[in-house]
Design an enzyme around this catalytic site. Structure first.
Site, short mmCIF file in Angstrom:
data_model
loop_
_atom_site.label_atom_id
_atom_site.label_comp_id
_atom_site.label_asym_id
_atom_site.label_seq_id
_atom_site.Cartn_x
_atom_site.Cartn_y
_atom_site.Cartn_z
N HIS A 1 0.86 -1.21 0.00
CA HIS A 1 0.00 0.00 0.00
C HIS A 1 0.88 1.25 0.00
CE1 HIS A 1 -3.91 2.00 1.63
NE2 HIS A 1 -3.18 2.85 0.95
N HIS B 1 1.67 5.12 -2.11
CA HIS B 1 1.29 6.15 -3.08
C HIS B 1 2.56 6.71 -3.71
CE1 HIS B 1 -2.94 6.26 -1.75
NE2 HIS B 1 -2.43 5.96 -0.57
N ASP C 1 -8.73 3.29 -3.27
CA ASP C 1 -8.09 3.85 -2.07
C ASP C 1 -8.17 5.36 -2.01
OD1 ASP C 1 -6.69 3.86 0.35
OD2 ASP C 1 -4.88 4.43 -0.72
N HIS D 1 -10.91 0.77 0.84
CA HIS D 1 -10.63 1.82 1.83
C HIS D 1 -11.99 2.08 2.46
CE1 HIS D 1 -9.25 6.09 2.92
NE2 HIS D 1 -10.56 6.12 3.08
N ASP E 1 1.04 2.70 3.76
CA ASP E 1 0.18 3.75 3.22
C ASP E 1 1.03 5.01 2.98
OD1 ASP E 1 -1.93 5.22 2.26
OD2 ASP E 1 -3.04 5.31 4.15
O1 DOR Z 1 -3.78 9.26 4.77
C1 DOR Z 1 -4.08 8.90 3.64
N1 DOR Z 1 -3.50 9.45 2.54
N2 DOR Z 1 -5.02 7.97 3.48
C2 DOR Z 1 -5.51 7.62 2.28
O2 DOR Z 1 -6.36 6.79 2.23
C3 DOR Z 1 -5.01 8.30 1.06
C4 DOR Z 1 -3.68 8.86 1.25
C5 DOR Z 1 -3.25 9.81 0.17
O3 DOR Z 1 -3.44 9.50 -1.01
O4 DOR Z 1 -2.67 10.85 0.50
ZN ZN Z 2 -6.72 4.59 2.11
#
Ligand code: DOR
Ligand code: ZN
Length: 430
Positions: free
Chosen positions: A60, A62, A152, A179, A306
């Site tokens: 997980h 980004h 998500d 999510h 995350d």
């Molecule tokens: O804290 C988070 N940031 N939770 C999420 O589900 C998305 C993520 C983001 O893309 O910044």
């Molecule tokens: Zn999330």
């Protein structure tokens, strides 16, 4: 090209391995595992005092590319991943454009191939534009290598749509990773509803905002038979629901982040630190304790970061205006070693389970074990290296960690991906 890894302790619960031995790698795979191996001409690395495990996977992450390269890109994000000991990450689809068709999947694969320092697995959106209204091109994305589906960052509000998503994903033997967030209930919630929201005078993000969707998605898993993996679960009641689903035999798994294990709503002081603004929010001390118990007893299947990079100017705002998220790739292993392994809550085998073996299985990836024939995706760490988390040391473009200043014990030193070193003595191999 042959590479000999000498004298490390090898830990792999998949093959009941926990001993000091050598590993010989030929081309991209493990050729031999054993004591005092010989191979004329092989490059040798002496890894005495270190531990080798199957390459860690963070399912997980980004990476923000395409579209948000000011926050992170595939080059910087995978460098951060390798520095943190990861051999693979799964990229989330909330990019711009959203990863909701085959072209977007191919773009990420191509960039990762060109500049990546670890494998990049691609997850695709469940719905077009993460809009929750039209199915994304799921079948086409699977054909192009998408390993899982998620919207998500958002919940899927319409239960009928969620059912269709699950029915489709099941046809392709892919997991759906919700999510879980009931948007109407969560509203503009900023921090856990209860003591923290009252103390800080901020809108509350109630536990029920997460738990209601988890309850529904477990029911829809029962209805459709599609594997469901609950993302970043944060409460004791939510974990109990997952436990009950597993006991019933449903294909339900879940993940937890280091920040929800080792930070709580109590850490959000009256300086309103926006690095601790995450979604879902940091919960209570009792919730964090329940999650730690869940890792120990196997109810938690995977540890994920995350990793959510944001620019400094975005985070340097009033708490309500700052975006949710914190980075995690470079601290995850150190935090788990410091607070879970060195404290005796879990052993190295369990660590390997939740950070490598089970994430690979959930994402339908080839099994990686420390045995001949397996792909040489390996992580090497020094369990005793003591270090302090410093913002200026991050390889991520972003600095928004909630753990800056923390003292940790244990750090990755080497990472191999397909037999090639991407991290060597703590330095990225270019
Ligand atoms: O804290 C988070 N940031 N939770 C999420 O589900 C998305 C993520 C983001 O893309 O910044
Ligand atoms: Zn999330």
């Amino acid at each position: 090209m042959a590479l000999m890894l000498r004298n490390a302790r090898l830990v792999d619960p998949q093959v009941g391995l926990d001993e000091v031995a050598d590993v010989l790698i030929e081309d991209e795979r493990i050729a031999k595992v054993g004591a005092s191996l010989e191979c004329a001409g092989a490059e040798e690395l002496d890894l005495s005092g270190k531990i080798i495990v199957p390459g860690l996977v963070d399912m997980h992450v980004h990476l923000r590319e395409p579209g948000f390269e000011l926050k992170e890109d595939i080059a910087s994000g995978t460098r951060a991943a390798a520095r943190g000991g990861f051999a693979a990450v799964c990229a989330m689809p909330n990019t711009n454009p959203i990863t909701d068709d085959a072209l977007a999947v191919e773009y990420i694969k191509a960039r990762a191939e060109a500049v990546g320092k670890c494998r990049v697995l691609v997850s695709g959106a469940c719905t077009k534009g993460l809009g929750g209204e039209t199915l994304a091109e799921m079948g086409d994305m699977v054909r192009h290598g998408c390993c899982a589906f998620t919207d998500d960052g958002r919940g899927i509000k319409d239960s009928g749509m969620m059912r269709r998503v699950l029915d489709y994903a099941a046809q392709f033997d892919r997991v759906v990773m919700p999510h879980c967030q009931d948007d109407e209930l969560v509203g503009a919630g900023q921090v856990n509803e209860g003591v923290a929201s009252t103390r800080l005078g901020l809108e509350g993000w109630p536990a029920e905002g997460e738990e209601l969707e988890i309850m529904r998605d477990i029911a829809l898993c029962r209805l459709t038979g599609c594997p469901v993996h609950i993302q970043h679960l944060t409460t004791k009641r939510a974990l109990d629901m997952v436990r009950a689903a597993k006991a019933e035999g449903l294909p339900v798994t879940c993940e937890v982040t280091p920040h929800h294990l080792f930070l709580t709503e109590d850490n959000i002081g009256d300086d309103y630190p926006t690095s601790l603004k995450v979604n879902p929010p940091l919960r209570t001390v009792a919730d964090a304790a329940a999650l730690i118990e869940g890792v120990f007893d196997g109810s938690v299947d995977a540890i994920v970061t995350d990793h959510a990079p944001h620019t400094e100017w975005e985070k340097d705002r009033e708490f309500e205006l700052a975006p949710f998220g914190m980075i995690g790739l470079e601290t995850s292993l150190g935090l788990m070693l410091t607070h879970m392994v060195h404290t005796g809550v879990i052993d190295y085998a369990k660590l390997v389970d939740v950070m490598a073996v089970t994430p690979r299985a959930i994402l339908r990836q080839e099994r990686v074990a420390i045995e001949p024939g397996c792909m040489a995706d390996l992580t090497v760490f020094d369990p005793n290296e003591e270090w302090t988390v410093r913002a200026e040391d991050f390889l991520s473009k972003a600095k928004n960690s909630g753990f800056v200043g923390h003292s940790l014990k244990g750090r990755a030193t080497h990472v191999l991906v397909g037999g090639k070193l991407t991290l060597r003595d703590g330095v990225i191999v270019d």
